[in-house]
Design an enzyme around this catalytic site. Structure first.
Site: not given
Length: 431
Positions: A163, A121, A46
């Site tokens: 993440c 995300k 990321e």
């Protein structure tokens, strides 16, 4: 795509800064090294493009998918003949001009440089950590709208995440249910959360999903206000860490052994032991992803029934359902999991013509219109003045009919679909 039973992946660990050119030099060198060592797919973390000082700088440095940065990586994939997982790209999406916000986008490129998949995300990182940074990703980032199906790659079927998504096993289980063999979590974990949770979360996702888990990570100090934990790793379907970086930029390589994966799944067939009759399909974000849950009525007009499928306790609420303005004194029925609230008008009464089996599907001046697919079903009664939904045990796929002109159930949120879990044995009562 023909996939060999064993193939090599490489996981890059870098220290990004606000300097995009410096970051490119660091990342491209690691990709070329990985390709020279036989990797078929290289994972970058990321923020591989940059990590800014704050939201303002991140917004100013962000680019669209057809911009200069992604173009360079597409050319790199072609030159090195490798697939690239580019996790956490700061993307100016098609709505940039109207929202002024970006997406945290996980990009997958094939060895010809073609853009194969772009996952945005879905879980945004908003935390105040004691002794650590205060981060508000939602202040400048749009949440992604969907989970994407796993992608066929030269090393197996790859499920994409980013993440903070790691903390939500439902996402991993949804990808596993759709055939994922590998789960990718490109990350930039903080030092406090990384030291406490990083490895155990990655191993947990590997064990419960019986997948390989690949996690490329940021490491070290990006600028005076941000430090990342590092420790990029690969965990196998048994939860064993088979490759790991420690601190500082570098690479780790691991073999993805799909024959071993199948052996683990065969010897410990946990997916076949799931009690979907008790809790539905774990990880399914809506009825459309789980064959055990009913579909929404295709006619999304107001006054549609709320259908309660037998054995699952899931409520399907049409997005367009509206509240009658005459029904001001409303009280919410809270749904579990913090997903929202259904506002039930206290004044709602059941039409007398609709309280018997003889009135199934009846549409009169005092009755709500019933979805044609639900017409043969018994109505669920909403007692006048109580604001409680009484759900009988023997009520599979029954519509909830509310009187015309007095109001209908209104969701306090408006997702494309909703399936909050409730107990089919107990009423939904007002708090």
């Amino acid at each position: 795509m023909s996939v060999p039973p064993r193939a090599t992946v490489a996981v890059a660990q870098v220290t990004s800064t606000p300097d995009k050119e410096q970051n490119w030099c660091q990342c491209s060198a690691l990709v070329r090294e990985a390709a020279g060592r036989g990797a078929r797919l290289v994972f970058l973390p990321e923020g591989f493009d940059f990590i800014g000082h704050g939201p303002e700088q991140s917004l100013s440095l962000a680019e669209p998918l057809d911009g200069h940065t992604v173009g360079r990586y597409r050319q790199l994939a072609r030159e090195c003949d490798v697939w690239l997982s580019l996790g956490g790209f700061h993307e100016r999406g098609s709505d940039w001009d109207t929202t002024g916000r970006i997406y945290n986008c996980h990009i997958l490129l094939d060895s010809s440089g073609s853009l194969v998949s772009t996952y945005r995300k879905t879980h945004l990182f908003d935390v105040d950590l004691p002794g650590g940074p205060s981060l508000r990703e939602s202040g400048f980032t749009n949440p992604g709208p969907a989970i994407l199906p796993p992608v066929d790659t030269p090393v197996g079927k790859l499920g994409l995440a980013v993440c903070y998504d790691l903390r939500f096993p439902e996402l991993a289980l949804a990808l596993r249910a759709q055939g994922a063999q590998i789960l990718a979590y490109p990350s930039a974990f903080t030092v406090p959360t990384g030291a406490a949770h990083w490895e155990v979360l990655l191993r947990a996702r590997a064990i419960e999903c019986q997948c390989y888990v690949v996690a490329a990570a940021q490491t070290g100090r990006h600028h005076e206000a941000r430090v990342s934990f590092g420790h990029s790793l690969v965990a196998d379907p048994w939860g064993t860490v088979v490759a790991q970086c420690h601190e500082g930029p570098g690479l780790c390589l691991a073999d993805i052994d799909l024959e071993y994966l199948q052996r683990v799944r065969r010897d410990l067939p946990v997916q076949g032991h799931r009690r979907r009759d008790l809790y539905g399909c774990p990880g399914a974000p809506g009825p459309q992803m789980c064959p055990n849950l009913p579909q929404m009525c295709p006619k999304s007009t107001p006054n549609q029934p709320v259908r309660l499928p037998g054995g699952t306790g899931a409520l399907n609420v049409p997005k367009c359902t509206q509240m009658c303005p005459k029904c001001a004194p409303n009280q919410p029925v809270r749904l579990p999991g913090g997903t929202g609230a259904l506002n039930v008008p206290k004044c709602t009464q059941m039409c007398p013509k609709s309280t018997s089996t003889a009135a199934r599907g009846h549409r009169g001046p005092e009755c709500a219109q019933i979805c044609p697919k639900s017409a043969p079903n018994q109505p669920l009664q909403l007692p006048g003045g109580t604001g409680a939904l009484n759900v009988p045990k023997s009520a599979p796929n029954q519509p909830l009919r509310l009187p015309r002109g007095t109001g209908v159930l209104k969701p306090a949120f408006e997702p494309k679909s909703a399936s909050p879990q409730i107990s089919p044995k107990s009423p939904l009562s007002l708090p």
